[in-house]
Design a protein around this motif. Sequence first.
Motif, mmCIF file in Angstrom:
data_model
loop_
_atom_site.group_PDB
_atom_site.id
_atom_site.type_symbol
_atom_site.label_atom_id
_atom_site.label_comp_id
_atom_site.label_asym_id
_atom_site.label_seq_id
_atom_site.Cartn_x
_atom_site.Cartn_y
_atom_site.Cartn_z
ATOM 1 N N SER A 3 0.824 -1.192 0.000
ATOM 2 C CA SER A 3 0.000 0.000 0.000
ATOM 3 C C SER A 3 0.872 1.261 0.000
ATOM 4 N N LEU A 4 1.921 1.270 0.837
ATOM 5 C CA LEU A 4 2.860 2.403 0.867
ATOM 6 C C LEU A 4 3.578 2.536 -0.471
ATOM 7 N N ALA A 5 3.952 1.405 -1.073
ATOM 8 C CA ALA A 5 4.653 1.450 -2.357
ATOM 9 C C ALA A 5 3.749 2.016 -3.446
ATOM 10 N N ASP A 6 2.465 1.626 -3.401
ATOM 11 C CA ASP A 6 1.514 2.108 -4.401
ATOM 12 C C ASP A 6 1.326 3.624 -4.302
ATOM 13 N N ILE A 7 1.090 4.122 -3.070
ATOM 14 C CA ILE A 7 0.925 5.575 -2.902
ATOM 15 C C ILE A 7 2.226 6.296 -3.255
ATOM 16 N N GLY A 8 3.357 5.718 -2.853
ATOM 17 C CA GLY A 8 4.652 6.323 -3.170
ATOM 18 C C GLY A 8 4.867 6.439 -4.670
ATOM 19 N N ALA A 9 4.478 5.409 -5.404
ATOM 20 C CA ALA A 9 4.642 5.435 -6.862
ATOM 21 C C ALA A 9 3.727 6.491 -7.489
ATOM 22 N N PRO A 29 2.233 -2.408 11.098
ATOM 23 C CA PRO A 29 2.899 -2.856 9.865
ATOM 24 C C PRO A 29 3.384 -1.691 8.989
ATOM 25 N N TYR A 30 2.712 -0.552 9.062
ATOM 26 C CA TYR A 30 3.143 0.618 8.283
ATOM 27 C C TYR A 30 4.434 1.192 8.872
ATOM 28 N N LEU A 31 4.538 1.172 10.194
ATOM 29 C CA LEU A 31 5.786 1.584 10.845
ATOM 30 C C LEU A 31 6.901 0.612 10.469
ATOM 31 N N ALA A 32 6.582 -0.678 10.524
ATOM 32 C CA ALA A 32 7.593 -1.690 10.195
ATOM 33 C C ALA A 32 8.054 -1.544 8.750
ATOM 34 N N ALA A 33 7.135 -1.094 7.867
ATOM 35 C CA ALA A 33 7.483 -0.922 6.454
ATOM 36 C C ALA A 33 8.201 0.404 6.199
ATOM 37 N N GLY A 34 8.395 1.210 7.244
ATOM 38 C CA GLY A 34 9.225 2.403 7.092
ATOM 39 C C GLY A 34 8.513 3.739 7.158
ATOM 40 N N GLN A 35 7.180 3.746 7.180
ATOM 41 C CA GLN A 35 6.472 5.030 7.242
ATOM 42 C C GLN A 35 6.686 5.659 8.628
ATOM 43 N N ARG A 36 6.987 6.945 8.680
ATOM 44 C CA ARG A 36 7.261 7.583 9.966
ATOM 45 C C ARG A 36 6.384 8.802 10.259
ATOM 46 N N VAL A 37 5.650 9.301 9.282
ATOM 47 C CA VAL A 37 4.850 10.505 9.492
ATOM 48 C C VAL A 37 3.374 10.134 9.414
ATOM 49 N N PHE A 38 2.629 10.457 10.463
ATOM 50 C CA PHE A 38 1.228 10.059 10.573
ATOM 51 C C PHE A 38 0.369 11.253 10.951
ATOM 52 N N ARG A 56 5.212 4.905 19.902
ATOM 53 C CA ARG A 56 6.413 5.730 19.929
ATOM 54 C C ARG A 56 7.573 5.079 20.676
ATOM 55 N N ARG A 57 7.229 4.274 21.685
ATOM 56 C CA ARG A 57 8.314 3.618 22.430
ATOM 57 C C ARG A 57 9.158 2.759 21.496
ATOM 58 N N GLU A 58 8.489 2.097 20.559
ATOM 59 C CA GLU A 58 9.225 1.262 19.623
ATOM 60 C C GLU A 58 9.831 2.064 18.462
ATOM 61 N N TYR A 59 9.153 3.173 18.099
ATOM 62 C CA TYR A 59 9.606 3.995 16.963
ATOM 63 C C TYR A 59 9.740 5.447 17.414
ATOM 64 N N PRO A 60 10.822 5.785 18.145
ATOM 65 C CA PRO A 60 10.956 7.127 18.729
ATOM 66 C C PRO A 60 11.065 8.233 17.672
ATOM 67 N N ASP A 61 11.401 7.876 16.424
ATOM 68 C CA ASP A 61 11.568 8.912 15.409
ATOM 69 C C ASP A 61 10.268 9.192 14.643
ATOM 70 N N GLN A 73 6.711 10.899 13.683
ATOM 71 C CA GLN A 73 6.201 12.274 13.749
ATOM 72 C C GLN A 73 4.702 12.226 13.587
ATOM 73 N N VAL A 74 3.967 12.681 14.601
ATOM 74 C CA VAL A 74 2.510 12.633 14.522
ATOM 75 C C VAL A 74 1.968 14.055 14.382
ATOM 76 N N HIS A 75 1.172 14.252 13.338
ATOM 77 C CA HIS A 75 0.569 15.555 13.063
ATOM 78 C C HIS A 75 -0.872 15.568 13.561
ATOM 79 N N LEU A 76 -1.269 16.634 14.240
ATOM 80 C CA LEU A 76 -2.692 16.831 14.542
ATOM 81 C C LEU A 76 -3.324 17.515 13.335
ATOM 82 N N ILE A 77 -4.320 16.850 12.733
ATOM 83 C CA ILE A 77 -4.959 17.401 11.535
ATOM 84 C C ILE A 77 -6.440 17.703 11.763
ATOM 85 N N GLY A 78 -6.916 17.537 13.010
ATOM 86 C CA GLY A 78 -8.308 17.837 13.329
ATOM 87 C C GLY A 78 -8.401 19.062 14.225
#
Length: 226
Positions: A6-12, A44-53, A69-74, A76-81
Motif C-alpha cells: 500500500s505504501l509502495a503504491d501511494i509512493g509510486a 505494519p506501516y511503521l515496520a514498512a518504514g512510514q514515519r509521518v502520521f 512511539r516507544r518502539e519507533y521514537p523517530d 512524527q505525529v501531526h494533529l490534523i483535526g
Amino acid sequence: MDAAASLADIGARMAAAKARFGPPADSVQLVAVSKTVPADAIAPYLAAGQRVFGENRVQEAKDKWPELRREYPDVQVHLIGPLQTNKVREAVALFDVIETVDRDKLAAALGEEMAASGRHLTCFVQVNIGGEAQKSGISPEETVDFVARCRNEFKLEIVGLMCIPPDGQPAGPYFAHLATLGRAAGVANLSMGMSGDFETAIGMGATHVRVGSALFGARPPLEQPA
Ligand SMILES: *Cc1c(COP(=O)(O)O)cnc(C)c1O
C-alpha cells in the motif's frame, strides 16, 4: 491491505505526479492519516518504514501513539483535526506538528503552553479555503495577517498552510488559491490533498499530502471527515 504494498503504491503515484509536474523529487511528504485505525493495524506501516502520521482527535492519539512511539521514537505525529483550547496541554505533549491553528485564542494558548513546557512544535495555519460555514479554518482574506500575528505576537513557528477544499467540486482551484496565500504569507509548506486528490495537490505545489483511506482501506462510515 498489505502495508508495504500500500505504501509502495501511494509512493509510486506521488512520484508519478511529481515527475509530471516537476517539483524536486523529495519535496512531498506523505502524512499517513491513521485516524480510526487501531494501533495493531498501524504497526505494519511503521515496520514498512512510514514515519509521518496524522490523527484528528487528541484522545484517540493519546490512546495509540505513546506506546507505538516507544518502539519507533523517530515517528512524527501531526494533529490534523480541530483543537479545543482546553486540550492544548495534552496536544502539545502528544503531537510533533499542529496543522490546525485557525484562531487567535488557540494560537495564544499554544504559544503559552509551548513556552511553559519547552516543547516547540512546528505549526500550520488551517485556511477555510472554500469559505464554508461548517468548516474550521481562518478565512482566506485574514490568512496573511493571522500568520504574521501567530509569528510575532504568539511566537509560533508557522511553517505552512493547510486546507480541506469543499466536497463535490474540482479541488485544483482551491489548491492553487492556497499556494497563492502561502506565497503571500511567506510560508514554505502546503498541506493539501487527500486520497481522492493528492496528485492534483502535488501538481499545485503540495509539500505534504494527507492520505488515509487509499493507504489503510475504507474507514467505518461514521468516521468520514465532516
Ligand atoms: C480524514 C482526513 C484526511 C484523509 O482522508 P482520506 O480521504 O481518507 O485520505 C485528510 N485530512 C484530514 C483533515 C482528515 O480529517
